[in-house]
Design a protein around this motif. Sequence first.
Motif, PDB file in Angstrom:
ATOM      1  N   HIS A 190       0.846  -1.189   0.000  1.00  0.00           N
ATOM      2  CA  HIS A 190       0.000   0.000   0.000  1.00  0.00           C
ATOM      3  C   HIS A 190       0.881   1.239   0.000  1.00  0.00           C
ATOM      4  O   HIS A 190       2.020   1.185   0.469  1.00  0.00           O
ATOM      5  N   ASN A 191       0.355   2.316  -0.533  1.00  0.00           N
ATOM      6  CA  ASN A 191       1.072   3.590  -0.517  1.00  0.00           C
ATOM      7  C   ASN A 191       0.130   4.659   0.022  1.00  0.00           C
ATOM      8  O   ASN A 191      -0.730   5.173  -0.698  1.00  0.00           O
ATOM      9  N   GLU A 192       0.275   4.968   1.297  1.00  0.00           N
ATOM     10  CA  GLU A 192      -0.603   5.925   1.960  1.00  0.00           C
ATOM     11  C   GLU A 192       0.225   7.053   2.573  1.00  0.00           C
ATOM     12  O   GLU A 192       1.370   6.842   2.982  1.00  0.00           O
ATOM     13  N   ASP A 193      -0.355   8.241   2.627  1.00  0.00           N
ATOM     14  CA  ASP A 193       0.304   9.375   3.272  1.00  0.00           C
ATOM     15  C   ASP A 193      -0.735  10.204   4.005  1.00  0.00           C
ATOM     16  O   ASP A 193      -1.943   9.945   3.913  1.00  0.00           O
ATOM     17  N   PHE A 194      -0.275  11.219   4.741  1.00  0.00           N
ATOM     18  CA  PHE A 194      -1.195  11.977   5.579  1.00  0.00           C
ATOM     19  C   PHE A 194      -2.119  12.869   4.751  1.00  0.00           C
ATOM     20  O   PHE A 194      -3.215  13.197   5.190  1.00  0.00           O
ATOM     21  N   GLY A 195      -1.680  13.262   3.548  1.00  0.00           N
ATOM     22  CA  GLY A 195      -2.564  14.008   2.663  1.00  0.00           C
ATOM     23  C   GLY A 195      -3.777  13.175   2.281  1.00  0.00           C
ATOM     24  O   GLY A 195      -4.906  13.672   2.252  1.00  0.00           O
ATOM     25  N   GLN A 196      -3.567  11.881   1.987  1.00  0.00           N
ATOM     26  CA  GLN A 196      -4.677  10.985   1.698  1.00  0.00           C
ATOM     27  C   GLN A 196      -5.573  10.812   2.923  1.00  0.00           C
ATOM     28  O   GLN A 196      -6.803  10.736   2.798  1.00  0.00           O
ATOM     29  N   THR A 197      -4.956  10.756   4.097  1.00  0.00           N
ATOM     30  CA  THR A 197      -5.736  10.617   5.325  1.00  0.00           C
ATOM     31  C   THR A 197      -6.634  11.835   5.537  1.00  0.00           C
ATOM     32  O   THR A 197      -7.820  11.697   5.862  1.00  0.00           O
ATOM     33  N   LEU A 198      -6.079  13.030   5.347  1.00  0.00           N
ATOM     34  CA  LEU A 198      -6.899  14.236   5.467  1.00  0.00           C
ATOM     35  C   LEU A 198      -8.030  14.226   4.452  1.00  0.00           C
ATOM     36  O   LEU A 198      -9.168  14.601   4.760  1.00  0.00           O
ATOM     37  N   GLY A 199      -7.737  13.783   3.225  1.00  0.00           N
ATOM     38  CA  GLY A 199      -8.776  13.690   2.204  1.00  0.00           C
ATOM     39  C   GLY A 199      -9.862  12.709   2.596  1.00  0.00           C
ATOM     40  O   GLY A 199     -11.047  12.954   2.376  1.00  0.00           O
ATOM     41  N   LYS A 200      -9.462  11.588   3.200  1.00  0.00           N
ATOM     42  CA  LYS A 200     -10.430  10.591   3.647  1.00  0.00           C
ATOM     43  C   LYS A 200     -11.304  11.148   4.762  1.00  0.00           C
ATOM     44  O   LYS A 200     -12.477  10.788   4.888  1.00  0.00           O
ATOM     45  N   TRP A 201     -10.736  12.054   5.566  1.00  0.00           N
ATOM     46  CA  TRP A 201     -11.506  12.699   6.631  1.00  0.00           C
ATOM     47  C   TRP A 201     -12.428  13.793   6.103  1.00  0.00           C
ATOM     48  O   TRP A 201     -13.211  14.357   6.852  1.00  0.00           O
ATOM     49  N   GLY A 202     -12.320  14.115   4.836  1.00  0.00           N
ATOM     50  CA  GLY A 202     -13.203  15.112   4.245  1.00  0.00           C
ATOM     51  C   GLY A 202     -12.582  16.467   3.983  1.00  0.00           C
ATOM     52  O   GLY A 202     -13.271  17.395   3.554  1.00  0.00           O
ATOM     53  N   VAL A 203     -11.278  16.610   4.224  1.00  0.00           N
ATOM     54  CA  VAL A 203     -10.609  17.895   3.959  1.00  0.00           C
ATOM     55  C   VAL A 203     -10.469  18.073   2.448  1.00  0.00           C
ATOM     56  O   VAL A 203      -9.989  17.181   1.750  1.00  0.00           O
ATOM     57  N   LYS A 204     -10.890  19.227   1.949  1.00  0.00           N
ATOM     58  CA  LYS A 204     -10.796  19.506   0.515  1.00  0.00           C
ATOM     59  C   LYS A 204      -9.334  19.592   0.075  1.00  0.00           C
ATOM     60  O   LYS A 204      -8.473  19.997   0.851  1.00  0.00           O
ATOM     61  N   SER A 205      -9.089  19.250  -1.183  1.00  0.00           N
ATOM     62  CA  SER A 205      -7.709  19.261  -1.677  1.00  0.00           C
ATOM     63  C   SER A 205      -7.157  20.672  -1.814  1.00  0.00           C
ATOM     64  O   SER A 205      -5.956  20.897  -1.672  1.00  0.00           O
ATOM     65  N   GLY A 206      -8.045  21.639  -2.086  1.00  0.00           N
ATOM     66  CA  GLY A 206      -7.558  22.993  -2.318  1.00  0.00           C
ATOM     67  C   GLY A 206      -6.915  23.106  -3.685  1.00  0.00           C
ATOM     68  O   GLY A 206      -6.880  22.156  -4.463  1.00  0.00           O
ATOM     69  N   ASP A 229      -2.160  18.666   0.493  1.00  0.00           N
ATOM     70  CA  ASP A 229      -1.013  17.768   0.556  1.00  0.00           C
ATOM     71  C   ASP A 229       0.241  18.493   1.036  1.00  0.00           C
ATOM     72  O   ASP A 229       1.084  17.909   1.718  1.00  0.00           O
ATOM     73  N   ALA A 230       0.366  19.776   0.664  1.00  0.00           N
ATOM     74  CA  ALA A 230       1.517  20.558   1.118  1.00  0.00           C
ATOM     75  C   ALA A 230       1.488  20.737   2.633  1.00  0.00           C
ATOM     76  O   ALA A 230       2.517  20.655   3.310  1.00  0.00           O
ATOM     77  N   LEU A 231       0.294  20.974   3.183  1.00  0.00           N
ATOM     78  CA  LEU A 231       0.159  21.108   4.631  1.00  0.00           C
ATOM     79  C   LEU A 231       0.467  19.784   5.337  1.00  0.00           C
ATOM     80  O   LEU A 231       0.934  19.776   6.481  1.00  0.00           O
ATOM     81  N   ALA A 232       0.212  18.672   4.647  1.00  0.00           N
ATOM     82  CA  ALA A 232       0.451  17.354   5.247  1.00  0.00           C
ATOM     83  C   ALA A 232       1.901  16.905   5.115  1.00  0.00           C
ATOM     84  O   ALA A 232       2.331  15.995   5.844  1.00  0.00           O
ATOM     85  N   GLY A 283       6.818  11.247   9.955  1.00  0.00           N
ATOM     86  CA  GLY A 283       6.434   9.844  10.029  1.00  0.00           C
ATOM     87  C   GLY A 283       7.360   8.906   9.290  1.00  0.00           C
ATOM     88  O   GLY A 283       7.193   7.682   9.369  1.00  0.00           O
ATOM     89  N   ASP A 284       8.338   9.453   8.584  1.00  0.00           N
ATOM     90  CA  ASP A 284       9.278   8.634   7.826  1.00  0.00           C
ATOM     91  C   ASP A 284      10.379   8.121   8.750  1.00  0.00           C
ATOM     92  O   ASP A 284      11.129   8.907   9.337  1.00  0.00           O
ATOM     93  N   LEU A 285      10.500   6.802   8.873  1.00  0.00           N
ATOM     94  CA  LEU A 285      11.510   6.217   9.763  1.00  0.00           C
ATOM     95  C   LEU A 285      12.922   6.674   9.429  1.00  0.00           C
ATOM     96  O   LEU A 285      13.761   6.825  10.324  1.00  0.00           O
ATOM     97  N   TRP A 286      13.193   6.903   8.155  1.00  0.00           N
ATOM     98  CA  TRP A 286      14.557   7.277   7.760  1.00  0.00           C
ATOM     99  C   TRP A 286      14.961   8.625   8.353  1.00  0.00           C
ATOM    100  O   TRP A 286      16.143   8.913   8.512  1.00  0.00           O
ATOM    101  N   THR A 287      13.980   9.449   8.714  1.00  0.00           N
ATOM    102  CA  THR A 287      14.266  10.745   9.338  1.00  0.00           C
ATOM    103  C   THR A 287      15.066  10.583  10.623  1.00  0.00           C
ATOM    104  O   THR A 287      15.857  11.465  10.999  1.00  0.00           O
ATOM    105  N   TYR A 288      14.904   9.468  11.293  1.00  0.00           N
ATOM    106  CA  TYR A 288      15.528   9.251  12.602  1.00  0.00           C
ATOM    107  C   TYR A 288      16.837   8.464  12.515  1.00  0.00           C
ATOM    108  O   TYR A 288      17.413   8.107  13.532  1.00  0.00           O
ATOM    109  N   LYS A 289      17.286   8.223  11.288  1.00  0.00           N
ATOM    110  CA  LYS A 289      18.528   7.471  11.104  1.00  0.00           C
ATOM    111  C   LYS A 289      19.730   8.294  11.570  1.00  0.00           C
ATOM    112  O   LYS A 289      19.841   9.477  11.303  1.00  0.00           O
ATOM    113  N   ARG A 290      20.619   7.651  12.284  1.00  0.00           N
ATOM    114  CA  ARG A 290      21.863   8.268  12.731  1.00  0.00           C
ATOM    115  C   ARG A 290      23.020   7.332  12.431  1.00  0.00           C
ATOM    116  O   ARG A 290      22.832   6.118  12.417  1.00  0.00           O
ATOM    117  N   PRO A 291      24.225   7.850  12.139  1.00  0.00           N
ATOM    118  CA  PRO A 291      24.604   9.261  12.114  1.00  0.00           C
ATOM    119  C   PRO A 291      23.973  10.022  10.949  1.00  0.00           C
ATOM    120  O   PRO A 291      23.496   9.413   9.991  1.00  0.00           O
TER     121      PRO A 291
END
Length: 260
Positions: free
Chosen positions: A157-173, A188-191, A198-206
């Motif tokens: 599956h390929n899901e993101d928070f923009g899709q989640t907001l859309g599913k909740w009824g937020v207009k795309s703008g 989608d820009a706001l999301a 939420g991307d795990l790679w963001t927390y990769k160190r070093p």
Amino acid sequence: MKSQSPFPAFSGLRRLLPLLLLLTSIVLTGCSTVTVDKIKDKADQTLDVLSTKTNIGKNPRDPLEGFNRAMFSFNDTIDQAIVKPVAEGYRAALPTFVQTGVGNFFSNIGDVWNAVNNILQGRVNDGVTDVMRFAVNTTIGIGGLLDIGSAAGMPKHNEDFGQTLGKWGVKSGPYLVLPVLGPSTVRDALATPVDMKGDLWTYKRPVYVKNIGTVLRLVDKRASVLDAGSLLEEAALDKYVFFRDAYLQRRAGQVNPEDD
């Protein structure tokens, strides 16, 4: 001396666990409707203000066309001068199985955030599938290099928070082209910042390993669409319009797949 986990993705998952639990609780607790309604109302208000104050175009889906075309040209220049040549070299230099492994690795990391968004959208079964895919591919699939999950009947599956907001009824703008990131909408820009968190790679160190991986991820994605991009450049009369219409149609299908 601390021993390192053989599966670094799990250490990132532990850091993301509080966020995972918090977001999941939105759906699973009694106050979920109130929380979702507040987010939806706030997002809709923001979209309405932006649409009203920036209505400079004649296309109702693309009132920011002047800005978007300039940004599209900027992004295309960077792509043609830097990203595309690097992607071509990457594809020519590396064996196909290596490129497949790179794509699988980062796709596997993304399954954690896919799971969160599927659960937030009420697709609990799909969310559980995403978690199972991540577990199987991270262990049996050698850290995600092999996609064992798909072969075992667990679809990607390929899901993101923009899709989640859309599913909740937020207009795309309005349609919006972001610098470097490319086609988007105001919703989608706001999301996007939430998706980055939420991307795990963001927390990769070093950090230098994270940065190298981020560049590798970008180049691999660009290399995967080289052939499609070449066909588009030859066939499209107006590349901007083609990209815009294709993106908006694709996003509408992702938010409401049952309408397809």
